[in-house]
Write a protein that holds these residues in place. Structure first.
Motif, short mmCIF file in Angstrom:
data_model
loop_
_atom_site.label_atom_id
_atom_site.label_comp_id
_atom_site.label_asym_id
_atom_site.label_seq_id
_atom_site.Cartn_x
_atom_site.Cartn_y
_atom_site.Cartn_z
N ALA A 104 56.99 -15.24 38.79
CA ALA A 104 58.74 -15.42 39.54
C ALA A 104 57.98 -14.99 41.13
N LEU A 105 57.63 -13.27 41.13
CA LEU A 105 58.03 -12.99 42.42
C LEU A 105 56.59 -13.54 43.47
N ILE A 106 55.37 -14.05 42.43
CA ILE A 106 54.73 -14.19 43.82
C ILE A 106 55.21 -15.60 44.57
N GLY A 107 55.59 -16.33 43.12
CA GLY A 107 56.00 -17.84 43.71
C GLY A 107 57.15 -17.88 45.37
N SER A 108 58.26 -16.57 44.87
CA SER A 108 59.24 -16.73 45.52
C SER A 108 58.81 -16.33 47.01
N LEU A 109 57.50 -15.52 46.85
CA LEU A 109 56.96 -14.72 48.23
C LEU A 109 56.28 -16.02 48.86
N CYS A 110 55.22 -17.13 48.20
CA CYS A 110 54.99 -18.72 48.48
C CYS A 110 56.19 -19.43 49.51
N GLN A 111 57.11 -18.87 49.16
CA GLN A 111 58.51 -20.19 49.44
C GLN A 111 58.78 -19.30 50.35
N ASP A 112 58.72 -18.34 50.78
CA ASP A 112 59.23 -17.66 51.94
C ASP A 112 58.24 -18.42 53.29
N ARG A 113 57.15 -18.65 52.83
CA ARG A 113 55.52 -17.98 53.69
C ARG A 113 55.97 -19.83 53.89
N VAL A 114 55.88 -20.30 53.19
CA VAL A 114 56.12 -22.73 52.62
C VAL A 114 56.56 -22.45 52.78
N PRO A 115 58.60 -22.64 53.32
CA PRO A 115 59.73 -23.17 52.45
C PRO A 115 59.55 -24.45 51.78
N GLU A 116 58.42 -25.33 51.92
CA GLU A 116 58.92 -27.06 51.19
C GLU A 116 57.94 -26.44 49.91
N LEU A 117 57.21 -25.58 49.65
CA LEU A 117 56.74 -25.51 47.75
C LEU A 117 57.52 -25.11 47.13
N LYS A 118 57.33 -26.17 46.14
CA LYS A 118 58.09 -25.90 45.15
C LYS A 118 57.51 -26.48 43.51
N TRP A 119 57.65 -25.40 42.76
CA TRP A 119 57.63 -25.64 41.55
C TRP A 119 56.71 -27.37 40.70
N SER A 120 55.74 -26.77 40.14
CA SER A 120 56.06 -28.79 39.66
C SER A 120 55.44 -28.15 37.84
N LEU A 121 54.90 -29.14 37.20
CA LEU A 121 54.23 -28.83 36.19
C LEU A 121 52.52 -29.66 36.46
N ASN A 122 51.20 -28.97 35.82
CA ASN A 122 50.56 -29.78 36.01
C ASN A 122 50.13 -30.72 35.45
N ARG A 123 50.00 -32.37 35.55
CA ARG A 123 50.16 -33.22 35.07
C ARG A 123 48.45 -33.79 34.79
N ASP A 124 47.56 -33.31 34.77
CA ASP A 124 46.65 -33.31 34.94
C ASP A 124 45.98 -33.64 33.37
N TRP A 125 46.18 -34.10 32.03
CA TRP A 125 45.68 -35.10 30.83
C TRP A 125 44.12 -34.01 30.57
N ASN A 126 42.51 -34.21 31.43
CA ASN A 126 41.44 -33.48 31.40
C ASN A 126 41.74 -31.74 31.61
N SER A 127 42.91 -30.73 31.90
CA SER A 127 43.07 -29.46 32.42
C SER A 127 42.97 -29.03 30.82
#
Length: 192
Positions: A104-127
């Protein structure tokens, strides 16, 4: 005057990195929504705890250059337990919570750097087991980075290495959390 360290409380979050792939799309979206809603509290709780304990400079602010201190905290203060059924090692509840809060902390740091970044789900069935895992899309190439499971895997593997014969004397790999931050929110300098 000494400051009492806060008790590190757990936040309910129904997420199992090994069963995530079996959720229906609606259930996975509900888990993601819960994660996004809890993220600010999780990051703040971890910063307050680390700051009060003296692992970072301030309980109110966390800088990316302190990620190595956070790695050291995970390696030296978290632990594993051996499950009686499969004899595998898993993160203790405290350690799992620290790793989730670290994500969560790393995600918030990423959003501080690039505000348009959003949390998401991986939708690749092959993973495989990384399908429907919680993460962010890299600004470099748009690939989904499963941040939450990768941080938990980092904690587990770092602690397993430490438990092995001579593992405590082996130099631990450093910079994993910093690499995650850069992989997600890398800011390319303006080209001349």
């Amino acid at each position: 005057m000494s400051v009492e360290a806060p008790e590190y409380y757990l936040i309910d979050f129904d997420w199992d990195p090994h069963l995530q792939w079996s959720l229906s799309p609606e259930a996975a979206e509900a888990v993601l929504d819960t994660w996004v809603a809890q993220m600010p509290e999780r990051a703040g709780k971890l910063m307050h705890f680390l700051g009060t304990e003296g692992f970072i400079r301030s309980p109110e602010r966390f800088d990316a250059d302190e990620l190595d201190n956070l790695e050291s905290f995970i390696i030296n203060h978290c632990d594993l337990y051996q499950h009686p059924k499969d004899q595998e090692y898993y993160l203790t509840d405290f350690s799992f919570e620290i790793c989730k809060d670290t994500a969560a902390l790393i995600g918030s740091l990423c959003q501080d750097r690039v505000p348009e970044l959003k949390w998401s789900l991986n939708r690749d069935w092959n993973s495989g087991t990384m399908y429907q895992s919680i993460g962010m899309s890299s600004v470099i190439d748009g690939d989904h980075i499963p941040l939450l499971p990768l941080v938990c895997d980092f904690g587990r593997e770092a602690l397993r290495t430490k438990r092995k014969f001579l593992g405590a004397f082996r130099r631990q790999r450093r910079g994993f959390l910093t690499k995650m931050l850069l992989l997600i929110s890398y800011e390319q300098e303006a080209q001349a």
